[in-house]
Design a protein around this motif. Structure first.
Motif, mmCIF file in Angstrom:
data_model
loop_
_atom_site.group_PDB
_atom_site.id
_atom_site.type_symbol
_atom_site.label_atom_id
_atom_site.label_comp_id
_atom_site.label_asym_id
_atom_site.label_seq_id
_atom_site.Cartn_x
_atom_site.Cartn_y
_atom_site.Cartn_z
ATOM 1 N N UNK A 1 -1.749 11.977 5.680
ATOM 2 C CA UNK A 1 -1.413 10.984 4.653
ATOM 3 C C UNK A 1 -0.310 10.037 5.126
ATOM 4 N N UNK A 2 0.712 10.581 5.789
ATOM 5 C CA UNK A 2 1.923 9.800 6.069
ATOM 6 C C UNK A 2 2.103 9.340 7.516
ATOM 7 N N UNK A 3 1.516 10.037 8.478
ATOM 8 C CA UNK A 3 1.864 9.795 9.893
ATOM 9 C C UNK A 3 1.595 8.357 10.343
ATOM 10 N N UNK A 4 0.471 7.787 9.935
ATOM 11 C CA UNK A 4 0.133 6.430 10.372
ATOM 12 C C UNK A 4 1.154 5.416 9.866
ATOM 13 N N UNK A 5 1.559 5.565 8.610
ATOM 14 C CA UNK A 5 2.524 4.629 8.031
ATOM 15 C C UNK A 5 3.905 4.817 8.655
ATOM 16 N N UNK A 6 4.289 6.061 8.908
ATOM 17 C CA UNK A 6 5.575 6.312 9.564
ATOM 18 C C UNK A 6 5.595 5.669 10.945
ATOM 19 N N UNK A 7 4.502 5.785 11.674
ATOM 20 C CA UNK A 7 4.413 5.170 13.008
ATOM 21 C C UNK A 7 4.578 3.656 12.908
ATOM 22 N N UNK A 8 3.968 3.041 11.905
ATOM 23 C CA UNK A 8 4.104 1.598 11.709
ATOM 24 C C UNK A 8 5.544 1.231 11.371
ATOM 25 N N UNK A 9 6.159 1.991 10.493
ATOM 26 C CA UNK A 9 7.544 1.716 10.096
ATOM 27 C C UNK A 9 8.478 1.781 11.290
ATOM 28 N N UNK A 10 8.221 2.695 12.188
ATOM 29 C CA UNK A 10 9.098 2.869 13.345
ATOM 30 C C UNK A 10 8.993 1.721 14.358
ATOM 31 N N UNK A 11 8.090 0.799 14.142
ATOM 32 C CA UNK A 11 8.024 -0.381 15.018
ATOM 33 C C UNK A 11 9.054 -1.434 14.629
ATOM 34 N N UNK B 1 2.148 4.746 1.153
ATOM 35 C CA UNK B 1 1.508 5.124 2.411
ATOM 36 C C UNK B 1 0.220 4.319 2.577
ATOM 37 N N UNK B 2 -0.020 3.854 3.785
ATOM 38 C CA UNK B 2 -1.207 3.031 4.046
ATOM 39 C C UNK B 2 -2.473 3.829 3.722
ATOM 40 N N UNK B 3 -3.402 3.202 2.994
ATOM 41 C CA UNK B 3 -4.642 3.871 2.622
ATOM 42 C C UNK B 3 -5.883 3.153 3.150
ATOM 43 N N UNK B 4 -5.710 1.932 3.660
ATOM 44 C CA UNK B 4 -6.838 1.223 4.268
ATOM 45 C C UNK B 4 -6.295 0.121 5.159
ATOM 46 N N UNK B 5 -7.163 -0.429 5.981
ATOM 47 C CA UNK B 5 -6.736 -1.501 6.878
ATOM 48 C C UNK B 5 -6.576 -2.840 6.166
ATOM 49 N N UNK B 6 -6.919 -2.871 4.875
ATOM 50 C CA UNK B 6 -6.839 -4.137 4.141
ATOM 51 C C UNK B 6 -5.438 -4.376 3.575
ATOM 52 N N UNK B 7 -4.571 -3.361 3.608
ATOM 53 C CA UNK B 7 -3.236 -3.532 3.058
ATOM 54 C C UNK B 7 -2.376 -4.353 4.011
ATOM 55 N N UNK B 8 -1.395 -5.082 3.485
ATOM 56 C CA UNK B 8 -0.595 -5.980 4.326
ATOM 57 C C UNK B 8 0.283 -5.217 5.314
ATOM 58 N N UNK B 9 0.622 -5.887 6.418
ATOM 59 C CA UNK B 9 1.559 -5.304 7.374
ATOM 60 C C UNK B 9 2.912 -5.131 6.705
ATOM 61 N N UNK B 10 3.514 -3.989 6.935
ATOM 62 C CA UNK B 10 4.776 -3.681 6.269
ATOM 63 C C UNK B 10 5.948 -4.481 6.823
ATOM 64 N N UNK B 11 5.884 -4.861 8.092
ATOM 65 C CA UNK B 11 7.008 -5.577 8.705
ATOM 66 C C UNK B 11 7.338 -6.852 7.941
ATOM 67 N N UNK B 12 6.323 -7.534 7.416
ATOM 68 C CA UNK B 12 6.551 -8.772 6.685
ATOM 69 C C UNK B 12 7.162 -8.568 5.317
ATOM 70 N N UNK B 13 7.174 -7.326 4.846
ATOM 71 C CA UNK B 13 7.745 -7.005 3.535
ATOM 72 C C UNK B 13 9.120 -6.348 3.656
#
Length: 379
Positions: free
Chosen positions: A281-291, A239-251
């Protein structure tokens, strides 16, 4: 003298019409002969019945349900902690997650049988590294941030080495073994790749952007080539914990290479030391994954600590939140006393909160080897 009745006259007329059709109306066959009507009648009478339509195969988990699984430190080598979890929760876990490191472990069918025989889908956390470096550092009391740096630096396990085939013989031995099991097995390969604490993370160990996707696809394709099509491929970032982590789409390897999307996230350590709800904890990362994907979601690692006395509250809130996430098909509890006591048996209040939450009918169903994994939300 035969008495002519209406039924007898009717039968006589129908017989005459059939004979007239056979000899005067019906076309000849390819040999220039007229078909034999008696043979047609016999064929019709003896024709095999239409096959029965089989009911659609049952899927796992069923629609509207969410599985609740477990992970323990001992894994399938000792089921005592699983039994304690099951008794405390008054719930039979449908999935068991366990880890295996490439440097030391070979395929052992007994481990998978031990899990499936207990009514749980095996989920393998498959880790390309030598985990003994991590264990040795912990035994020496090394600080955590130093452990992360030490264990993530393992050049032999660079992602590019996986892609170029250095481990192909090893991979095939597992592919052939898992294929022979004959039932579904979930593989959570190289999880939390968006961090920097494992040698398969793109931000560590000399790895380069794009290396992770290439390594994932190489492993996946090798299994496909070996005929190991009973694998549920689980792509599982943190789950994303800061804005410094890489974008998940590229992984992300792509929907053709992934069946379930997993997420790790804990309350009570690191960036989540202060009280934060499940959604926080999870909502922001789930929203990113759904893109970039609509694949089913599994919380592949989660738990809470009681460092500020709100563990039971967090568990209760989590079970209330899960029904609002129709795309989350499963959650796996980390039943381990490591760095923090994450177990549900850590206190009576925590045990009670978990047992009450998982008692809902949403979580009450069983796994069996003949069930078809739900790999699309519309299944």
């Amino acid at each position: 003298m035969v008495r002519l009745t209406v039924p007898r006259v009717t039968v006589a007329l129908l017989s005459a019409l059939l004979l007239a059709y056979a000899f005067a109306i019906a076309p000849m066959n390819g040999a220039g002969k007229r078909p034999d009507p008696s043979r047609a009648l016999v064929a019709e009478a003896t024709a095999a019945p239409s096959p029965a339509v089989s009911p659609p195969a049952a899927v796992f988990p069923p629609a509207g349900k969410t599985f609740v699984g477990v992970a323990t430190k001992e894994g399938p080598y000792d089921f005592t902690p699983v039994d304690a979890f099951t008794a405390a929760a008054r719930h039979q876990p449908q999935v068991m997650l366990f880890g295996s490191g490439w440097a030391t472990d070979t395929f052992d069918p007994a481990l998978f049988a031990g899990i499936s025989d207990r009514g749980m889908l095996p989920m393998l956390a498959w880790e390309p590294w030598d985990y003994r470096l991590d264990e040795e550092a912990r035994e020496k009391g090394t600080e955590r941030h130093k452990i992360d740096k030490l264990r993530s630096n393992q050049p032999d396990y660079r992602l590019s080495h996986i892609t170029r085939g250095d481990f192909d013989r090893y991979l095939r031995s597992w592919a052939e073994g898992i294929k022979a099991l004959g039932h579904p097995v979930a593989i959570r390969f190289a999880h939390e790749m968006n961090g920097n604490w494992y040698p398969w993370c793109e931000m560590a160990n000399g790895n380069q952007p794009g290396d992770y996707v290439e390594a994932w696809r190489h492993v996946h394709d090798l299994f496909e080539a070996a005929g190991a099509t009973n694998v549920i491929w689980v792509w599982s970032p943190n789950a994303r914990w800061s804005n410094s982590t890489p974008d998940l789409a590229g992984l992300y390897p792509g929907d053709d290479y992934v069946d379930w999307v997993g997420l790790s996230g804990y309350y009570g350590m690191g960036a989540f030391s202060k009280y934060r709800t499940f959604d926080a904890i999870f909502a922001e990362t789930i929203k990113e994954i759904r893109t970039f994907t609509g694949k089913p979601l599994v919380i592949t690692e989660t738990a809470a600590s009681d460092m500020v006395g709100r563990k039971a509250e967090w568990i209760t809130e989590t079970f209330r939140s899960l029904p609002r996430h129709a795309d989350i098909i499963g959650l796996i509890w980390f039943e381990v006393n490591k760095e923090r006591d994450w177990r549900i048996v850590s206190s009576p209040a925590v045990t009670k909160a978990f047992a009450e939450g998982v008692a809902d009918q949403r979580y009450r169903f069983t796994w069996s080897p003949d069930l078809i994994p739900r790999t699309e939300l519309g299944d």
